[in-house]
Motif scaffolding. Structure first.
Motif, short mmCIF file in Angstrom:
data_model
loop_
_atom_site.label_atom_id
_atom_site.label_comp_id
_atom_site.label_asym_id
_atom_site.label_seq_id
_atom_site.Cartn_x
_atom_site.Cartn_y
_atom_site.Cartn_z
N ILE A 199 1.09 -1.55 0.15
CA ILE A 199 -0.04 0.39 -0.13
C ILE A 199 0.40 1.20 -0.22
O ILE A 199 1.51 1.06 1.03
CB ILE A 199 -1.28 -0.19 1.41
CG1 ILE A 199 -1.65 -1.51 1.51
CG2 ILE A 199 -1.91 1.46 1.10
CD1 ILE A 199 -1.99 -2.04 2.41
N LEU A 200 0.84 2.14 -1.17
CA LEU A 200 1.72 3.06 -1.52
C LEU A 200 0.45 4.92 -1.41
O LEU A 200 -0.67 4.62 -1.67
CB LEU A 200 2.18 3.71 -2.06
CG LEU A 200 3.05 2.16 -3.14
CD1 LEU A 200 3.23 2.27 -4.41
CD2 LEU A 200 4.75 2.56 -2.02
N GLN A 201 1.32 5.42 -0.33
CA GLN A 201 -0.13 6.59 0.37
C GLN A 201 0.18 7.56 -0.03
O GLN A 201 1.17 7.64 -1.75
CB GLN A 201 1.04 6.91 1.04
CG GLN A 201 1.04 5.68 2.76
CD GLN A 201 -0.11 5.72 3.31
OE1 GLN A 201 -1.35 6.01 2.79
NE2 GLN A 201 -0.58 3.56 3.18
N PRO A 202 -0.95 8.50 -0.93
CA PRO A 202 -1.42 9.23 -1.40
C PRO A 202 -0.12 10.42 -1.19
O PRO A 202 0.19 10.40 -0.36
CB PRO A 202 -2.72 10.26 -1.27
CG PRO A 202 -3.08 8.65 -0.36
CD PRO A 202 -2.43 8.21 -0.27
N GLY A 203 0.16 11.46 -2.77
CA GLY A 203 1.54 11.56 -3.07
C GLY A 203 3.01 10.83 -2.86
O GLY A 203 3.95 12.03 -3.11
N SER A 204 2.79 9.47 -1.96
CA SER A 204 4.75 8.91 -2.75
C SER A 204 5.49 9.14 -3.91
O SER A 204 4.51 8.72 -4.57
CB SER A 204 4.55 7.98 -1.74
OG SER A 204 3.36 6.82 -2.41
N GLU A 205 6.16 9.36 -3.76
CA GLU A 205 7.00 9.42 -5.11
C GLU A 205 7.87 7.82 -4.84
O GLU A 205 8.61 7.49 -4.05
CB GLU A 205 7.98 10.11 -5.45
CG GLU A 205 7.11 11.59 -5.78
CD GLU A 205 8.50 12.75 -5.80
OE1 GLU A 205 9.95 12.98 -5.69
OE2 GLU A 205 8.42 13.94 -5.99
N HIS A 206 7.53 6.92 -5.91
CA HIS A 206 7.49 5.77 -6.03
C HIS A 206 7.93 4.85 -7.20
O HIS A 206 7.60 5.48 -8.21
CB HIS A 206 6.37 4.71 -5.01
CG HIS A 206 5.14 4.76 -5.66
ND1 HIS A 206 4.52 6.30 -5.58
CD2 HIS A 206 4.96 4.55 -7.23
CE1 HIS A 206 2.61 5.84 -6.94
NE2 HIS A 206 2.98 4.74 -7.51
N ARG A 207 8.91 3.56 -7.17
CA ARG A 207 8.55 3.07 -8.31
C ARG A 207 9.08 1.96 -7.76
O ARG A 207 8.90 0.97 -5.91
CB ARG A 207 9.07 3.44 -9.48
CG ARG A 207 10.97 3.15 -8.87
CD ARG A 207 12.17 3.33 -9.12
NE ARG A 207 12.10 3.15 -11.06
CZ ARG A 207 13.12 2.54 -11.68
NH1 ARG A 207 14.55 3.05 -11.19
NH2 ARG A 207 13.23 1.98 -12.93
N ILE A 208 8.64 0.66 -8.57
CA ILE A 208 9.04 -0.94 -8.28
C ILE A 208 9.71 -1.48 -9.79
O ILE A 208 9.18 -1.21 -10.76
CB ILE A 208 7.47 -1.66 -8.47
CG1 ILE A 208 6.63 -1.31 -6.77
CG2 ILE A 208 7.62 -3.02 -7.82
CD1 ILE A 208 4.97 -1.51 -6.88
N ILE A 209 10.87 -2.28 -9.01
CA ILE A 209 11.85 -3.01 -9.96
C ILE A 209 11.44 -4.07 -10.07
O ILE A 209 11.29 -5.13 -8.95
CB ILE A 209 13.07 -2.43 -9.36
CG1 ILE A 209 13.61 -0.51 -10.00
CG2 ILE A 209 14.33 -3.11 -10.85
CD1 ILE A 209 14.41 -0.54 -9.21
N ASN A 210 11.15 -5.31 -10.49
CA ASN A 210 11.29 -6.21 -10.97
C ASN A 210 12.96 -7.26 -10.95
O ASN A 210 13.53 -6.55 -11.59
CB ASN A 210 10.94 -7.35 -11.83
CG ASN A 210 10.83 -8.83 -11.81
OD1 ASN A 210 11.00 -8.99 -11.50
ND2 ASN A 210 10.27 -9.14 -13.31
N THR A 211 13.08 -7.58 -9.48
CA THR A 211 14.26 -7.77 -9.74
C THR A 211 14.86 -9.32 -10.55
O THR A 211 15.78 -9.18 -9.68
CB THR A 211 14.76 -7.18 -8.00
OG1 THR A 211 13.51 -9.15 -7.09
CG2 THR A 211 14.70 -6.69 -7.52
N SER A 212 13.48 -9.67 -10.61
CA SER A 212 14.42 -11.46 -11.60
C SER A 212 15.03 -10.45 -12.98
O SER A 212 13.95 -9.92 -13.40
CB SER A 212 13.34 -12.27 -11.61
OG SER A 212 13.48 -13.19 -12.74
#
Length: 147
Positions: free
Chosen positions: A89-102
């Motif tokens: 759960i990422l909060q509103p306004g957070s600067e985020h990204r997801i990286i596939n580590t495989s």
């Protein structure tokens, strides 16, 4: 009562999209504003080693249910490891990204945004690409296959 009929979408008939042609994450819109919902739901598919650019959604939390794969999620100054069965759960306004580590397997998530804020349109204005049989199999078990 709105009187509007229910909406049925067939996963096998849905396109996926790349927000930008060089992206390594495909998104298939499962539900959103065009279907009468202010909540958007996506199947997101990261290619091995793939990542989305840093992004933020000012007015919406973003929830990722990890179906398969492994990843690293970055949100502001925090980093967490993810694997199948995790809910992020990422909060509103957070600067985020997801990286596939495989380097060999795709990462699959169901992603939910309660207040779309135009994100579904950003996705569907992107480059259409196909969902593969492998992608669809993440959500659909063939008839006759035991659970």
């Amino acid at each position: 009562m709105s009187g509007a009929p229910p909406v049925v979408r067939r996963l096998s008939e849905l396109p996926a999209y790349l927000i930008s042609p060089q992206d390594t994450v495909r998104l298939a819109e499962l539900a959103g504003p065009d279907h009468g919902s202010s909540t958007s739901v996506f199947l997101e598919i990261w290619e091995p080693g793939g990542a989305q650019p840093i992004n933020s959604h000012e007015d919406s939390a973003e929830i990722f249910i990890v179906l398969a794969g492994q990843a690293q999620a970055h949100s502001d100054d925090d980093t967490v490891e993810l694997t199948a069965g995790d809910v992020l759960i990422l909060q509103p306004g957070s600067e985020h990204r997801i990286i596939n580590t495989s380097e060999t397997d795709r990462l699959y998530t169901i992603t939910v945004m309660a207040n779309d804020g135009g994100f579904a349109k950003l996705v569907t204005d992107g480059t259409p690409v196909e969902l593969t049989a492998e992608d669809i199999a993440m959500l659909v078990r063939p008839s006759g296959v035991p659970s």
